[in-house]
Design a protein around this motif. Structure first.
Motif, PDB file in Angstrom:
ATOM      1  N   ARG A  82       8.885  24.495  20.791  1.00  0.00           N
ATOM      2  CA  ARG A  82       8.418  24.676  19.417  1.00  0.00           C
ATOM      3  C   ARG A  82       9.234  25.792  18.775  1.00  0.00           C
ATOM      4  NH1 ARG A  82       2.346  26.506  18.055  1.00  0.00           N
ATOM      5  NH2 ARG A  82       3.287  28.548  18.449  1.00  0.00           N
TER       6      ARG A  82
ATOM      7  N   ARG B 117      10.616  28.021  15.640  1.00  0.00           N
ATOM      8  CA  ARG B 117      10.134  28.530  14.349  1.00  0.00           C
ATOM      9  C   ARG B 117      11.306  28.640  13.388  1.00  0.00           C
ATOM     10  NH1 ARG B 117       7.057  34.201  13.000  1.00  0.00           N
ATOM     11  NH2 ARG B 117       9.148  35.011  13.310  1.00  0.00           N
TER      12      ARG B 117
ATOM     13  N   VAL C  30       7.912  27.345   9.334  1.00  0.00           N
ATOM     14  CA  VAL C  30       7.411  26.054   9.808  1.00  0.00           C
ATOM     15  C   VAL C  30       7.803  25.909  11.273  1.00  0.00           C
ATOM     16  CG1 VAL C  30       7.487  24.916   7.543  1.00  0.00           C
ATOM     17  CG2 VAL C  30       9.507  24.860   9.033  1.00  0.00           C
ATOM     18  N   TYR C  31       7.133  24.979  11.967  1.00  0.00           N
ATOM     19  CA  TYR C  31       7.440  24.699  13.364  1.00  0.00           C
ATOM     20  C   TYR C  31       8.127  23.346  13.472  1.00  0.00           C
ATOM     21  CZ  TYR C  31       4.393  28.526  14.877  1.00  0.00           C
ATOM     22  OH  TYR C  31       3.822  29.760  15.089  1.00  0.00           O
ATOM     23  N   LEU C  32       9.171  23.305  14.272  1.00  0.00           N
ATOM     24  CA  LEU C  32       9.812  22.056  14.661  1.00  0.00           C
ATOM     25  C   LEU C  32       9.559  21.879  16.158  1.00  0.00           C
ATOM     26  CD1 LEU C  32      11.753  19.667  13.926  1.00  0.00           C
ATOM     27  CD2 LEU C  32      13.598  21.102  14.795  1.00  0.00           C
ATOM     28  N   THR C  33       8.886  20.816  16.521  1.00  0.00           N
ATOM     29  CA  THR C  33       8.464  20.611  17.905  1.00  0.00           C
ATOM     30  C   THR C  33       9.210  19.442  18.519  1.00  0.00           C
ATOM     31  OG1 THR C  33       6.255  21.437  17.353  1.00  0.00           O
ATOM     32  CG2 THR C  33       6.495  20.252  19.431  1.00  0.00           C
TER      33      THR C  33
ATOM     34  N   THR D 158       8.381  18.641  10.449  1.00  0.00           N
ATOM     35  CA  THR D 158       7.922  19.994  10.763  1.00  0.00           C
ATOM     36  C   THR D 158       6.448  20.122  10.426  1.00  0.00           C
ATOM     37  OG1 THR D 158       8.612  20.778   8.579  1.00  0.00           O
ATOM     38  CG2 THR D 158      10.210  20.991  10.376  1.00  0.00           C
ATOM     39  N   SER D 159       5.841  21.170  10.929  1.00  0.00           N
ATOM     40  CA  SER D 159       4.427  21.444  10.671  1.00  0.00           C
ATOM     41  C   SER D 159       4.298  22.892  10.219  1.00  0.00           C
ATOM     42  CB  SER D 159       3.588  21.204  11.925  1.00  0.00           C
ATOM     43  OG  SER D 159       4.033  22.033  12.994  1.00  0.00           O
TER      44      SER D 159
ATOM     45  N   ASP E 254      10.867  28.169   6.065  1.00  0.00           N
ATOM     46  CA  ASP E 254      10.426  27.105   5.163  1.00  0.00           C
ATOM     47  C   ASP E 254      11.403  26.915   4.015  1.00  0.00           C
ATOM     48  OD1 ASP E 254       8.771  25.118   4.196  1.00  0.00           O
ATOM     49  OD2 ASP E 254       7.482  26.481   3.093  1.00  0.00           O
TER      50      ASP E 254
END
Length: 426
Positions: A90, A92, A113-116, A104-105, A95
């Motif tokens: 995950r 970081r 935002v998180y990219l998993t 992303t979340s 944005d």
């Protein structure tokens, strides 16, 4: 359920073993031994899952202009013999530099935002995830750290750690040719056609002499005066380098408690960056004075004029991080002379407002021999008269450029190729 199993597997397996021995039940004893062995193996695998697992982030550029794209590659390696049945990465990301491809979340921290990504690693495996970020907003954008999470094959026990550290992507503001802003003169801010003048450089003191009526008070050397028992004035080494100081006022509303107008602030930063870039290309020494501060700084921006190869980079980095909070009126910063405001320097003020104190300071600087020019970034009516100081209005031109930039951002195609995991060496 998983939490219950994580905490009770050892107690339950030992209870089954003891109960099996007590009642002499072979099936119960075997079940207890099986649970104990499987749980122990799962626990051990979980503890070893992230051992010798490496993660690093490779960024193609740490500095870019608004609208450019930056390539980011996520590298994941497993250096041990034991495979990793599953691992979640995950990352970081800022944005304001969205991923061109990839979902992303929202992160718990504003502005991130998180990219998993989830995968499995074989023994001595190496994976790469190529990404592309699109810079849409100037500023200091931080990436990382990434969270790695893995565990046993059954998912009963998990382990996580952070890797990759933090990196900063500095996004410079847009710049435009001065002609696009409505400044069309071949020498836009009053450079003298007869070649560069000779100015005394206040940074380079070469000696003292007796005071001559008319010498500025700040030129008096009081230590030398005390020794000689008569007024002594400093002698400065002459300099032929023409200096242009960009003075940026981040105040966009009359009162600080009203907040800030983000459109006017960004317009002022873009204009200031465009002026600095043009002057540097014209071989002028450039500097920057602003009543705004850099991120995590507690003092206004002051960059002395210079022609070093990295001088434009320093100015653009300061403008990239300029925030809307004015620490002092711009007039106060201009009254602080020193290294940032050398004698004979041309001062180009970029402002949306013209309060009385700033108008008085600019007139005083003009009377002291500075060439002063004002760039007005708003369409508000200024009540303060500036006398002979020229004022260039750029609001209407900038509105057109801002609309064009917004249209380009909406219509610019984004590459929609599926992000693939690249297995290195396979």
């Amino acid at each position: 359920m998983r939490a219950l199993l994580n905490e009770s597997w050892l107690s339950a397996s030992l209870l089954l073993v003891v109960l099996g021995l007590t009642i002499e039940s072979v099936p119960l004893l075997g079940l207890g031994a099986l649970v104990l062995g499987a749980g122990g193996a799962a626990r051990l695998w979980s503890r070893l899952s992230l051992e010798d697992v490496g993660y690093r982030r490779e960024v193609s550029e740490h500095r870019a202009f608004v609208g450019e794209r930056v390539q980011v590659t996520m590298h994941l390696t497993n250096e041990k013999v034991l495979p990793v049945p599953w691992i979640e990465v995950r990352e970081r990301l800022p944005d304001d530099a969205p991923v061109v491809e990839g979902r992303t979340s929202p992160a718990g921290t504003p502005g991130f935002v998180y990219l998993t990504r989830t995968t499995a690693l074989r023994s001595a495996d190496r994976l790469e995830w190529p990404l592309e970020l699109r810079t849409v907003t100037r500023g200091y954008h931080r990436m990382g750290p990434a969270r790695l999470k893995s565990g046993d094959l059954f998912g009963l026990f998990e382990r996580e750690e952070y890797a990759g550290g933090q990196e900063t992507l500095i996004v410079y503001p847009r710049t435009y040719p001065l002609e696009d802003l409505g400044v069309v003169s071949a020498r836009p801010f009053g450079e003298h056609r007869g070649g560069p003048r000779i100015f005394p450089d206040p940074i380079r003191v070469v000696g003292v002499r007796d005071y001559i009526p008319g010498d500025p008070l700040k030129q008096i050397d009081w230590n030398a005066t005390a020794r000689a028992q008569r007024l002594q004035s400093r002698l400065y080494e002459p300099s032929r380098e023409h200096a242009l100081i960009v003075a940026l006022d981040v105040m966009t509303l009359e009162h600080t408690w009203e907040g800030s107008d983000p459109v006017l602030l960004e317009r002022a930063v873009v204009v200031a960056a465009s002026i600095a870039r043009d002057a540097f290309d014209r071989k002028s020494a450039i500097g920057l004075i602003s009543n705004g501060a850099l991120p995590d700084a507690d003092r206004p921006v002051r960059i002395g004029a210079g022609r070093r190869p990295d001088q434009l980079t320093r100015v653009l980095e300061a403008l990239a991080g300029t925030n809307p909070f004015a620490m002092h009126p711009l007039s106060s910063e201009l009254e602080r002379r020193g290294e940032a405001l050398s004698l004979g320097a041309t001062i180009v003020v970029v402002a949306a407002l013209m309060p009385p104190d700033l108008a008085a300071t600019l007139q005083r600087l003009s009377h002291e021999g500075h060439t002063v020019h004002v760039i007005k970034t708003s369409d508000q009516l200024w009540e303060q008269a500036l006398g002979s100081i020229p004022v260039t209005e750029v609001a209407s031109r900038m509105e057109v450029l801002e609309e064009q930039a917004a249209l380009e951002d909406e219509t610019q195609p984004w590459t929609r190729s599926r992000v693939q995991v690249v297995r290195v060496g396979s």
